[in-house]
Design a protein around this motif. Structure first.
Motif, PDB file in Angstrom:
ATOM      1  N   THR A 142       0.829  -1.208   0.000  1.00  0.00           N
ATOM      2  CA  THR A 142       0.000   0.000   0.000  1.00  0.00           C
ATOM      3  C   THR A 142       0.858   1.251   0.000  1.00  0.00           C
ATOM      4  OG1 THR A 142      -1.731  -1.178   1.226  1.00  0.00           O
ATOM      5  CG2 THR A 142      -1.835   1.218   1.229  1.00  0.00           C
ATOM      6  N   ALA A 143       1.917   1.234   0.807  1.00  0.00           N
ATOM      7  CA  ALA A 143       2.809   2.393   0.888  1.00  0.00           C
ATOM      8  C   ALA A 143       3.512   2.646  -0.442  1.00  0.00           C
ATOM      9  CB  ALA A 143       3.839   2.177   1.999  1.00  0.00           C
ATOM     10  N   LEU A 144       3.981   1.592  -1.087  1.00  0.00           N
ATOM     11  CA  LEU A 144       4.684   1.755  -2.366  1.00  0.00           C
ATOM     12  C   LEU A 144       3.750   2.281  -3.457  1.00  0.00           C
ATOM     13  CD1 LEU A 144       6.935  -1.448  -2.399  1.00  0.00           C
ATOM     14  CD2 LEU A 144       7.641   0.922  -2.031  1.00  0.00           C
ATOM     15  N   LEU A 145       2.530   1.770  -3.494  1.00  0.00           N
ATOM     16  CA  LEU A 145       1.566   2.244  -4.484  1.00  0.00           C
ATOM     17  C   LEU A 145       1.170   3.694  -4.208  1.00  0.00           C
ATOM     18  CD1 LEU A 145      -0.633  -0.979  -4.699  1.00  0.00           C
ATOM     19  CD2 LEU A 145       0.752  -0.011  -6.553  1.00  0.00           C
ATOM     20  N   GLY A 146       1.005   4.030  -2.930  1.00  0.00           N
ATOM     21  CA  GLY A 146       0.703   5.413  -2.587  1.00  0.00           C
ATOM     22  C   GLY A 146       1.842   6.347  -2.951  1.00  0.00           C
ATOM     23  N   LEU A 147       3.081   5.905  -2.712  1.00  0.00           N
ATOM     24  CA  LEU A 147       4.249   6.709  -3.071  1.00  0.00           C
ATOM     25  C   LEU A 147       4.327   6.894  -4.586  1.00  0.00           C
ATOM     26  CD1 LEU A 147       6.874   8.124  -2.251  1.00  0.00           C
ATOM     27  CD2 LEU A 147       8.026   5.895  -2.386  1.00  0.00           C
ATOM     28  N   SER A 148       4.020   5.839  -5.333  1.00  0.00           N
ATOM     29  CA  SER A 148       4.014   5.948  -6.797  1.00  0.00           C
ATOM     30  C   SER A 148       3.001   6.988  -7.259  1.00  0.00           C
ATOM     31  CB  SER A 148       3.686   4.591  -7.418  1.00  0.00           C
ATOM     32  OG  SER A 148       4.644   3.616  -7.057  1.00  0.00           O
ATOM     33  N   PHE A 149       1.830   6.983  -6.627  1.00  0.00           N
ATOM     34  CA  PHE A 149       0.805   7.962  -6.982  1.00  0.00           C
ATOM     35  C   PHE A 149       1.304   9.386  -6.730  1.00  0.00           C
ATOM     36  CE2 PHE A 149      -2.577  10.781  -5.555  1.00  0.00           C
ATOM     37  CZ  PHE A 149      -3.478  10.715  -6.611  1.00  0.00           C
ATOM     38  N   VAL A 150       1.886   9.619  -5.560  1.00  0.00           N
ATOM     39  CA  VAL A 150       2.354  10.959  -5.212  1.00  0.00           C
ATOM     40  C   VAL A 150       3.458  11.407  -6.163  1.00  0.00           C
ATOM     41  CG1 VAL A 150       3.520  12.322  -3.445  1.00  0.00           C
ATOM     42  CG2 VAL A 150       1.683  10.772  -2.799  1.00  0.00           C
ATOM     43  N   LEU A 151       4.380  10.521  -6.489  1.00  0.00           N
ATOM     44  CA  LEU A 151       5.478  10.880  -7.388  1.00  0.00           C
ATOM     45  C   LEU A 151       4.961  11.208  -8.789  1.00  0.00           C
ATOM     46  CD1 LEU A 151       8.259   8.323  -6.348  1.00  0.00           C
ATOM     47  CD2 LEU A 151       8.101  10.769  -5.793  1.00  0.00           C
ATOM     48  N   MET A 152       4.003  10.432  -9.292  1.00  0.00           N
ATOM     49  CA  MET A 152       3.438  10.729 -10.610  1.00  0.00           C
ATOM     50  C   MET A 152       2.686  12.055 -10.614  1.00  0.00           C
ATOM     51  SD  MET A 152       2.163   7.101 -12.258  1.00  0.00           S
ATOM     52  CE  MET A 152       1.369   6.447 -10.776  1.00  0.00           C
ATOM     53  N   GLU A 153       1.987  12.338  -9.529  1.00  0.00           N
ATOM     54  CA  GLU A 153       1.270  13.612  -9.444  1.00  0.00           C
ATOM     55  C   GLU A 153       2.254  14.780  -9.343  1.00  0.00           C
ATOM     56  OE1 GLU A 153      -1.518  15.020  -6.037  1.00  0.00           O
ATOM     57  OE2 GLU A 153      -2.765  13.987  -7.531  1.00  0.00           O
ATOM     58  N   LEU A 154       3.314  14.599  -8.584  1.00  0.00           N
ATOM     59  CA  LEU A 154       4.344  15.636  -8.479  1.00  0.00           C
ATOM     60  C   LEU A 154       5.008  15.872  -9.827  1.00  0.00           C
ATOM     61  CD1 LEU A 154       5.907  17.533  -6.598  1.00  0.00           C
ATOM     62  CD2 LEU A 154       7.491  15.648  -6.132  1.00  0.00           C
ATOM     63  N   GLN A 155       5.267  14.793 -10.556  1.00  0.00           N
ATOM     64  CA  GLN A 155       5.844  14.914 -11.886  1.00  0.00           C
ATOM     65  C   GLN A 155       4.905  15.680 -12.817  1.00  0.00           C
ATOM     66  OE1 GLN A 155       6.353  11.208 -13.978  1.00  0.00           O
ATOM     67  NE2 GLN A 155       8.042  12.003 -15.224  1.00  0.00           N
ATOM     68  N   GLU A 156       3.608  15.447 -12.674  1.00  0.00           N
ATOM     69  CA  GLU A 156       2.618  16.165 -13.478  1.00  0.00           C
ATOM     70  C   GLU A 156       2.669  17.663 -13.183  1.00  0.00           C
ATOM     71  OE1 GLU A 156      -2.256  16.313 -14.100  1.00  0.00           O
ATOM     72  OE2 GLU A 156      -1.368  15.142 -12.466  1.00  0.00           O
ATOM     73  N   PHE A 157       2.740  18.018 -11.914  1.00  0.00           N
ATOM     74  CA  PHE A 157       2.786  19.434 -11.536  1.00  0.00           C
ATOM     75  C   PHE A 157       4.063  20.097 -12.037  1.00  0.00           C
ATOM     76  CE2 PHE A 157      -0.241  19.341  -7.617  1.00  0.00           C
ATOM     77  CZ  PHE A 157      -1.292  19.041  -8.478  1.00  0.00           C
ATOM     78  N   VAL A 158       5.193  19.402 -11.926  1.00  0.00           N
ATOM     79  CA  VAL A 158       6.470  19.955 -12.392  1.00  0.00           C
ATOM     80  C   VAL A 158       6.432  20.151 -13.900  1.00  0.00           C
ATOM     81  CG1 VAL A 158       8.934  19.484 -12.649  1.00  0.00           C
ATOM     82  CG2 VAL A 158       7.793  19.015 -10.466  1.00  0.00           C
ATOM     83  N   SER A 159       5.872  19.184 -14.616  1.00  0.00           N
ATOM     84  CA  SER A 159       5.763  19.294 -16.075  1.00  0.00           C
ATOM     85  C   SER A 159       4.911  20.492 -16.472  1.00  0.00           C
ATOM     86  CB  SER A 159       5.181  17.999 -16.646  1.00  0.00           C
ATOM     87  OG  SER A 159       4.964  18.110 -18.032  1.00  0.00           O
ATOM     88  N   LEU A 160       3.806  20.707 -15.776  1.00  0.00           N
ATOM     89  CA  LEU A 160       2.952  21.850 -16.078  1.00  0.00           C
ATOM     90  C   LEU A 160       3.662  23.160 -15.759  1.00  0.00           C
ATOM     91  CD1 LEU A 160      -0.482  20.554 -14.709  1.00  0.00           C
ATOM     92  CD2 LEU A 160       0.153  20.863 -17.107  1.00  0.00           C
ATOM     93  N   ALA A 161       4.381  23.205 -14.647  1.00  0.00           N
ATOM     94  CA  ALA A 161       5.090  24.433 -14.273  1.00  0.00           C
ATOM     95  C   ALA A 161       6.169  24.775 -15.287  1.00  0.00           C
ATOM     96  CB  ALA A 161       5.703  24.270 -12.885  1.00  0.00           C
ATOM     97  N   GLN A 162       6.845  23.771 -15.838  1.00  0.00           N
ATOM     98  CA  GLN A 162       7.872  24.025 -16.842  1.00  0.00           C
ATOM     99  C   GLN A 162       7.288  24.612 -18.119  1.00  0.00           C
ATOM    100  OE1 GLN A 162       9.685  20.148 -17.206  1.00  0.00           O
ATOM    101  NE2 GLN A 162      11.141  20.520 -15.526  1.00  0.00           N
ATOM    102  N   ARG A 163       6.008  24.372 -18.354  1.00  0.00           N
ATOM    103  CA  ARG A 163       5.326  24.947 -19.524  1.00  0.00           C
ATOM    104  C   ARG A 163       4.675  26.284 -19.195  1.00  0.00           C
ATOM    105  NH1 ARG A 163       1.416  20.150 -20.321  1.00  0.00           N
ATOM    106  NH2 ARG A 163       0.225  21.792 -21.381  1.00  0.00           N
ATOM    107  N   GLY A 164       4.893  26.773 -18.004  1.00  0.00           N
ATOM    108  CA  GLY A 164       4.319  28.050 -17.607  1.00  0.00           C
ATOM    109  C   GLY A 164       2.898  27.952 -17.089  1.00  0.00           C
ATOM    110  N   VAL A 165       2.438  26.722 -16.841  1.00  0.00           N
ATOM    111  CA  VAL A 165       1.072  26.508 -16.333  1.00  0.00           C
ATOM    112  C   VAL A 165       1.155  26.462 -14.812  1.00  0.00           C
ATOM    113  CG1 VAL A 165      -0.954  25.014 -16.410  1.00  0.00           C
ATOM    114  CG2 VAL A 165       0.514  25.207 -18.418  1.00  0.00           C
ATOM    115  N   THR A 166       0.877  27.596 -14.187  1.00  0.00           N
ATOM    116  CA  THR A 166       1.005  27.726 -12.740  1.00  0.00           C
ATOM    117  C   THR A 166      -0.314  28.222 -12.133  1.00  0.00           C
ATOM    118  OG1 THR A 166       1.903  29.949 -13.097  1.00  0.00           O
ATOM    119  CG2 THR A 166       3.490  28.155 -12.813  1.00  0.00           C
ATOM    120  N   PRO A 167      -0.500  28.050 -10.824  1.00  0.00           N
ATOM    121  CA  PRO A 167      -1.789  28.408 -10.202  1.00  0.00           C
ATOM    122  C   PRO A 167      -2.175  29.870 -10.360  1.00  0.00           C
ATOM    123  CG  PRO A 167      -0.500  27.033  -8.728  1.00  0.00           C
ATOM    124  CD  PRO A 167       0.391  27.381  -9.861  1.00  0.00           C
TER     125      PRO A 167
END
Length: 231
Positions: A131-156
């Motif tokens: 459960t912990a590993l799957l949860g960590l995978s989810f958080v890392l993928m979501e963080l990667q999504e946010f970083v990718s959007l920020a690099q394109r200038g898509v910020t809050p």
């Protein structure tokens, strides 16, 4: 009529009307405790029920908070100010992997508690670790999504839509992160203290919390991502 006991019956009925707690307890002497009533000689509810009930109240307050963020997203959905809209920020393949990881973690979390009920420490730890590993995978993928959007200038701060998007999705990701830290703590407690009563109560609360996060994510996946791509 007094020989037939009618006045006594009327008096008994009057006492029942005055004391609604006696309803449905026919056959018990007056003043005798009734099992499961939570009063008298039977005492209060068990600690497990009290803890579960209290944690449900916490979860309801958390759901109210998420509801506010969902409402904010619904209002700000079209407030793009000419910037990126839902279709521009959604990457369905990545989100599908995130969803699969989180839903699978809910399954392993349920298996862990089944092992807890069987008092099997090894399998409890194995399923909690999964459960912990799957949860960590989810958080890392979501963080990667946010970083990718920020690099394109898509910020809050770019638009109301993006503020609502990052706020709602980020709030859920923060909950999963805190849940992961809680999970690591529980694994250490199970390893050191075993299946003490208070440890089992905490595992029950963790299971409720983790499954609630899955339910919230299904709402996010449907409203934010799926509806965003077809609108």
């Amino acid at each position: 009529m007094s020989d037939l006991g009618f006045p006594a019956t009327v008096e008994a009925y009057r006492r029942i009307q005055e004391d609604p707690h006696r309803l449905g307890h026919r056959g018990h002497p007056e003043g005798a405790p009734v099992a499961g009533a939570g009063h008298g000689g039977t005492g209060p509810a068990s600690k497990r029920i009290i803890v579960g009930y209290g944690f449900w109240i916490f979860l309801l307050s958390d759901i109210v908070m998420f509801s506010c963020f969902f409402a904010a997203f619904a209002v700000q959905r079209d407030a793009t100010v000419g910037g990126p809209g839902p279709r521009d920020v959604v990457e369905l393949p990545r989100v599908a992997l995130e969803t699969a990881a989180l839903l699978l973690s809910s399954y392993t979390c349920g298996l862990s508690f089944a092992a807890t009920n069987a008092k099997n420490r090894l399998w409890t730890q194995i399923f909690l670790a999964a459960t912990a590993l799957l949860g960590l995978s989810f958080v890392l993928m979501e963080l990667q999504e946010f970083v990718s959007l920020a690099q394109r200038g898509v910020t809050p701060q770019r638009s109301g839509f993006l503020s609502a998007f990052f706020g709602l999705v980020g709030l859920h990701g923060l909950h999963v992160t805190v849940g992961g830290l809680w999970l690591a703590t529980m694994m250490a407690q199970v390893q050191v203290k075993g299946f003490r009563r208070e440890i089992v109560h905490r595992l029950i609360c963790f299971n409720l919390f983790w499954h609630a996060l899955d339910i919230v994510w299904i709402g996010i996946f449907t409203i934010v991502y799926l509806m965003g791509t077809v609108a």
